[in-house]
Design a protein around this motif. Structure first.
Motif, PDB file in Angstrom:
ATOM      1  N   THR A 133       0.833  -1.212   0.000  1.00  0.00           N
ATOM      2  CA  THR A 133       0.000   0.000   0.000  1.00  0.00           C
ATOM      3  C   THR A 133       0.867   1.262   0.000  1.00  0.00           C
ATOM      4  O   THR A 133       0.466   2.302  -0.504  1.00  0.00           O
ATOM      5  CB  THR A 133      -1.005   0.036   1.182  1.00  0.00           C
ATOM      6  N   GLN A 134       2.084   1.147   0.552  1.00  0.00           N
ATOM      7  CA  GLN A 134       3.024   2.268   0.450  1.00  0.00           C
ATOM      8  C   GLN A 134       3.404   2.461  -1.020  1.00  0.00           C
ATOM      9  O   GLN A 134       3.481   3.588  -1.508  1.00  0.00           O
ATOM     10  CB  GLN A 134       4.273   1.998   1.304  1.00  0.00           C
ATOM     11  N   ALA A 135       3.622   1.354  -1.725  1.00  0.00           N
ATOM     12  CA  ALA A 135       3.979   1.451  -3.154  1.00  0.00           C
ATOM     13  C   ALA A 135       2.862   2.131  -3.932  1.00  0.00           C
ATOM     14  O   ALA A 135       3.112   2.922  -4.841  1.00  0.00           O
ATOM     15  CB  ALA A 135       4.254   0.064  -3.728  1.00  0.00           C
ATOM     16  N   GLY A 163      14.778  -2.540   3.007  1.00  0.00           N
ATOM     17  CA  GLY A 163      13.699  -1.552   2.842  1.00  0.00           C
ATOM     18  C   GLY A 163      12.551  -2.132   2.022  1.00  0.00           C
ATOM     19  O   GLY A 163      12.585  -2.173   0.801  1.00  0.00           O
ATOM     20  N   ARG A 164      11.487  -2.523   2.721  1.00  0.00           N
ATOM     21  CA  ARG A 164      10.376  -3.204   2.034  1.00  0.00           C
ATOM     22  C   ARG A 164       9.613  -2.283   1.093  1.00  0.00           C
ATOM     23  O   ARG A 164       9.052  -2.741   0.092  1.00  0.00           O
ATOM     24  CB  ARG A 164       9.423  -3.798   3.079  1.00  0.00           C
ATOM     25  N   THR A 165       9.605  -0.964   1.399  1.00  0.00           N
ATOM     26  CA  THR A 165       8.863  -0.055   0.522  1.00  0.00           C
ATOM     27  C   THR A 165       9.515  -0.015  -0.861  1.00  0.00           C
ATOM     28  O   THR A 165       8.831   0.119  -1.865  1.00  0.00           O
ATOM     29  CB  THR A 165       8.792   1.380   1.109  1.00  0.00           C
ATOM     30  N   VAL A 166      10.844  -0.139  -0.881  1.00  0.00           N
ATOM     31  CA  VAL A 166      11.576  -0.131  -2.150  1.00  0.00           C
ATOM     32  C   VAL A 166      11.196  -1.359  -2.984  1.00  0.00           C
ATOM     33  O   VAL A 166      10.945  -1.254  -4.185  1.00  0.00           O
ATOM     34  CB  VAL A 166      13.104  -0.121  -1.891  1.00  0.00           C
ATOM     35  N   THR A 225      15.608   6.421   1.496  1.00  0.00           N
ATOM     36  CA  THR A 225      15.052   5.532   2.531  1.00  0.00           C
ATOM     37  C   THR A 225      15.940   5.523   3.782  1.00  0.00           C
ATOM     38  O   THR A 225      17.130   5.836   3.716  1.00  0.00           O
ATOM     39  CB  THR A 225      14.916   4.077   2.041  1.00  0.00           C
ATOM     40  N   ARG A 226      15.335   5.097   4.858  1.00  0.00           N
ATOM     41  CA  ARG A 226      16.019   4.942   6.148  1.00  0.00           C
ATOM     42  C   ARG A 226      16.769   3.615   6.170  1.00  0.00           C
ATOM     43  O   ARG A 226      16.275   2.612   5.637  1.00  0.00           O
ATOM     44  CB  ARG A 226      14.931   4.931   7.232  1.00  0.00           C
ATOM     45  N   VAL A 227      17.951   3.607   6.770  1.00  0.00           N
ATOM     46  CA  VAL A 227      18.609   2.320   7.001  1.00  0.00           C
ATOM     47  C   VAL A 227      17.809   1.608   8.092  1.00  0.00           C
ATOM     48  O   VAL A 227      17.543   2.166   9.156  1.00  0.00           O
ATOM     49  CB  VAL A 227      20.090   2.511   7.404  1.00  0.00           C
ATOM     50  N   GLN A 228      17.379   0.370   7.796  1.00  0.00           N
ATOM     51  CA  GLN A 228      16.418  -0.326   8.646  1.00  0.00           C
ATOM     52  C   GLN A 228      17.128  -0.968   9.852  1.00  0.00           C
ATOM     53  O   GLN A 228      17.339  -2.182   9.904  1.00  0.00           O
ATOM     54  CB  GLN A 228      15.678  -1.397   7.827  1.00  0.00           C
ATOM     55  N   LYS A 229      17.435  -0.120  10.808  1.00  0.00           N
ATOM     56  CA  LYS A 229      18.199  -0.496  12.004  1.00  0.00           C
ATOM     57  C   LYS A 229      17.724  -1.804  12.628  1.00  0.00           C
ATOM     58  O   LYS A 229      18.513  -2.670  13.003  1.00  0.00           O
ATOM     59  CB  LYS A 229      18.058   0.646  13.009  1.00  0.00           C
ATOM     60  N   HIS A 263      10.334  10.066   0.222  1.00  0.00           N
ATOM     61  CA  HIS A 263      10.837   9.249   1.349  1.00  0.00           C
ATOM     62  C   HIS A 263       9.596   8.668   2.017  1.00  0.00           C
ATOM     63  O   HIS A 263       8.646   9.414   2.290  1.00  0.00           O
ATOM     64  CB  HIS A 263      11.626  10.138   2.324  1.00  0.00           C
ATOM     65  N   PRO A 264       9.544   7.355   2.290  1.00  0.00           N
ATOM     66  CA  PRO A 264       8.352   6.819   2.940  1.00  0.00           C
ATOM     67  C   PRO A 264       8.203   7.328   4.373  1.00  0.00           C
ATOM     68  O   PRO A 264       7.109   7.262   4.940  1.00  0.00           O
ATOM     69  CB  PRO A 264       8.576   5.301   2.908  1.00  0.00           C
ATOM     70  N   LEU A 265       9.283   7.845   4.941  1.00  0.00           N
ATOM     71  CA  LEU A 265       9.353   8.303   6.329  1.00  0.00           C
ATOM     72  C   LEU A 265       9.096   7.128   7.294  1.00  0.00           C
ATOM     73  O   LEU A 265       8.422   6.183   6.899  1.00  0.00           O
ATOM     74  CB  LEU A 265       8.376   9.461   6.585  1.00  0.00           C
TER      75      LEU A 265
END
Ligand code: NCD
Length: 303
Positions: A133-135, A163-166, A225-229, A263-265
């Motif tokens: 849904t982000q996509a 990053g799943r949104t990517v 995108t954020r690095v997914q810590k 950016h998905p934020l």
């Protein structure tokens, strides 16, 4: 059954029709009427943290006249703590609601839930897998801001592995004509091979570009995108990759006049706040598009 599990399942026609509905939903949102989901209930089951996704889904449902029940920390505050399986939780919750929005920490969780659910399951993210849904809202953002979905160069920047949104965005956009992805990522977090293969099979091109400035010059969209810590096995591995690619005024200066930054934020330092005032900074507008897009999705799933 109208489950929403993967961005791979959306056809070109689905996407365009949802975008059209989302544009109508923007009007409904503005006018505050046009309610058609009265008497329906959305259940939000979130096993991972969320601000935008959960609240925009809830807002979308409420704006359509529906109602919402929600568990925002299901990992700690649901019967999962007592050892209940996801499947059992879904079998119970499907009896309470008309649609389930699920965010879970395991890849494949949404598909597992859909397998046992009598009501539509909408994935709100499954671990490092997908975020369909982000996509859809990202695609809507591009259509809204650039007035086209073809002939695009998109720089995908940051943690492309977790990053799943990517992943979902690549699946969704790669079916449109003349799509070029430039992958700007630390060498330890590249775009997964299967995602690259899916895109190229659909006719998109995927290229590695280690220089963010050069990518900025070539792109219509910079998707930061954020690095997914939370997905890293050790803090050292995380520290080694975070902060490698930051969008600041130097990058802004190299971007095209009509390009946009998405950016998905949430962001965690990878876009300098000084960039926010530039009209090309589209990320807050992007977050707002989440409501009409999710209204369109809910209307379709509950039609
Ligand atoms: C993203 C997510 O949860 O995958 N956030 C969101 O839904 N907008 C991105 C992230 O957490 O970095």
């Amino acid at each position: 059954m109208k489950h929403v599990i993967s961005a791979k399942h959306f056809t070109n026609a689905d996407i365009l029709s949802l975008i059209e509905t989302a544009i109508q939903m923007e009007q409904i949102k503005k006018q505050g009427h046009g309610l058609n989901l009265a008497g329906r209930i959305m259940g939000a089951l979130f096993f991972e943290p969320s601000t935008r996704t959960r609240l925009s889904f809830e807002s979308a449902m409420l704006r359509l006249g529906g109602q919402v029940i929600s568990t925002e920390n299901a990992r700690e505050f649901s019967s999962a703590v007592k050892g209940e399986t996801l499947e059992d939780t879904i079998r119970v919750v499907e009896g309470y609601v008309d649609v389930i929005v699920l965010r879970h920490h395991e890849i494949g969780a949404a598909a597992r839930a859909a397998n046992v659910s009598a009501v539509p399951v909408i994935s709100a993210g499954d671990g490092a897998g997908e975020h369909p849904t982000q996509a859809l809202l990202d695609t809507f953002t591009i259509a809204r801001e650039l007035s086209r979905l073809d002939d695009l160069t998109i720089a995908l920047v940051g943690d492309l592995m977790y990053g799943r949104t990517v992943h979902s965005l690549v699946y969704m956009l790669s079916q449109f004509p003349k799509i070029h992805f430039l992958c700007v990522s630390p060498s330890t977090t590249p775009l997964p091979r299967d995602v690259v293969d899916f895109a190229t099979t659909r006719g998109a091109s995927v290229q590695i570009e280690n220089d963010l400035g050069r990518a900025a010059e070539a792109s219509d969209v910079i998707y930061q995108t954020r690095v997914q810590k939370e997905r890293f096995h050790s803090m050292e591995d995380y520290e080694a990759v975070k902060g490698q690619y930051i969008i600041d005024e130097h990058i802004l200066a190299r971007m095209n006049e009509k390009a946009i930054i998405m950016h998905p934020l949430p962001r965690a330092g990878e876009i300098a706040p000084t960039v926010d005032a530039d009209p090309r900074a589209a990320y807050f507008r992007q977050s707002h598009y989440g409501v009409p897009v999710r209204m369109a999705l809910l209307a379709r799933c509950l039609a």
